[in-house]
Write a protein that holds these residues in place. Structure first.
Motif, PDB file in Angstrom:
ATOM      1  N   CYS A 217       0.777  -1.212  -0.141  1.00 60.52           N
ATOM      2  CA  CYS A 217      -0.201  -0.026  -0.023  1.00 60.52           C
ATOM      3  C   CYS A 217       0.766   1.341   0.153  1.00 60.52           C
ATOM      4  O   CYS A 217       1.887   1.144   0.676  1.00 60.52           O
ATOM      5  CB  CYS A 217      -0.978  -0.008   1.151  1.00 60.52           C
ATOM      6  SG  CYS A 217      -1.936   1.177   1.491  1.00 60.52           S
TER       7      CYS A 217
ATOM      8  N   LEU B 205       0.138   3.960   1.315  1.00 57.97           N
ATOM      9  CA  LEU B 205      -0.199   4.824   2.408  1.00 57.97           C
ATOM     10  C   LEU B 205       0.163   4.237   3.823  1.00 57.97           C
ATOM     11  O   LEU B 205       0.287   5.002   4.863  1.00 57.97           O
ATOM     12  CB  LEU B 205      -1.663   5.249   2.474  1.00 57.97           C
ATOM     13  CG  LEU B 205      -1.949   6.224   1.472  1.00 57.97           C
ATOM     14  CD1 LEU B 205      -3.525   6.389   1.240  1.00 57.97           C
ATOM     15  CD2 LEU B 205      -1.532   7.602   1.853  1.00 57.97           C
ATOM     16  N   CYS B 206       0.350   3.020   3.903  1.00 59.63           N
ATOM     17  CA  CYS B 206       0.717   2.255   5.003  1.00 59.63           C
ATOM     18  C   CYS B 206       1.587   0.984   4.675  1.00 59.63           C
ATOM     19  O   CYS B 206       1.918   1.033   3.546  1.00 59.63           O
ATOM     20  CB  CYS B 206      -0.617   1.810   5.820  1.00 59.63           C
ATOM     21  SG  CYS B 206      -1.285   0.269   5.113  1.00 59.63           S
TER      22      CYS B 206
ATOM     23  N   CYS C  40      -4.336  -0.551   0.058  1.00 59.51           N
ATOM     24  CA  CYS C  40      -4.767  -1.781   0.810  1.00 59.51           C
ATOM     25  C   CYS C  40      -6.578  -1.545   1.200  1.00 59.51           C
ATOM     26  O   CYS C  40      -6.851  -0.417   0.755  1.00 59.51           O
ATOM     27  CB  CYS C  40      -4.181  -1.837   2.156  1.00 59.51           C
ATOM     28  SG  CYS C  40      -4.467  -0.729   3.474  1.00 59.51           S
TER      29      CYS C  40
ATOM     30  N   CYS D 143      -6.948   1.607   3.381  1.00 60.48           N
ATOM     31  CA  CYS D 143      -6.786   2.880   2.894  1.00 60.48           C
ATOM     32  C   CYS D 143      -7.468   3.229   1.703  1.00 60.48           C
ATOM     33  O   CYS D 143      -7.697   4.671   1.589  1.00 60.48           O
ATOM     34  CB  CYS D 143      -5.126   3.134   2.612  1.00 60.48           C
ATOM     35  SG  CYS D 143      -4.280   2.810   4.121  1.00 60.48           S
TER      36      CYS D 143
HETATM   37 ZN   LIG Z   1      -3.110   1.008   3.503  1.00 59.15          ZN
END
Ligand SMILES: [Zn+2]
Length: 86
Positions: free
Chosen positions: A5, A7-8, A43, A46
């Protein structure tokens, strides 16, 4: 697909496009230029927020929006997949 992902730290299960306004912001603020149509791996956790912001759910798709800027600042640019068109 095996990507992480953007973002994470979770494994990505979707990928989403990058609105032109966001691309512009990343180019101007982060000195990142993309080739083709970049895809952002996300993911399941997110994606909803990304989707809402991308579709302008809280207003126009704009980098004047604090939530958008926050999201873009969190994006891991090295995880964005550049689509060269195949
Ligand atoms: Zn994520």
């Amino acid at each position: 697909m095996g990507d992480d992902c953007a973002l994470c730290v979770d494994a990505a299960v979707f990928d989403e496009g990058l609105p032109p306004e966001w691309e512009e912001y990343l180019r101007d603020e982060r000195e990142k230029t993309f080739i083709g149509s970049p895809r952002v791996p996300l993911c399941a956790g997110c994606r909803p927020e990304y989707d809402i912001l991308k579709s302008g759910g809280y207003g126009p798709v704009s980098t004047d929006d604090e939530a958008v800027v926050e999201l873009l600042d969190d994006l891991r640019l090295d995880r964005i997949v550049e689509n060269h068109g195949f």
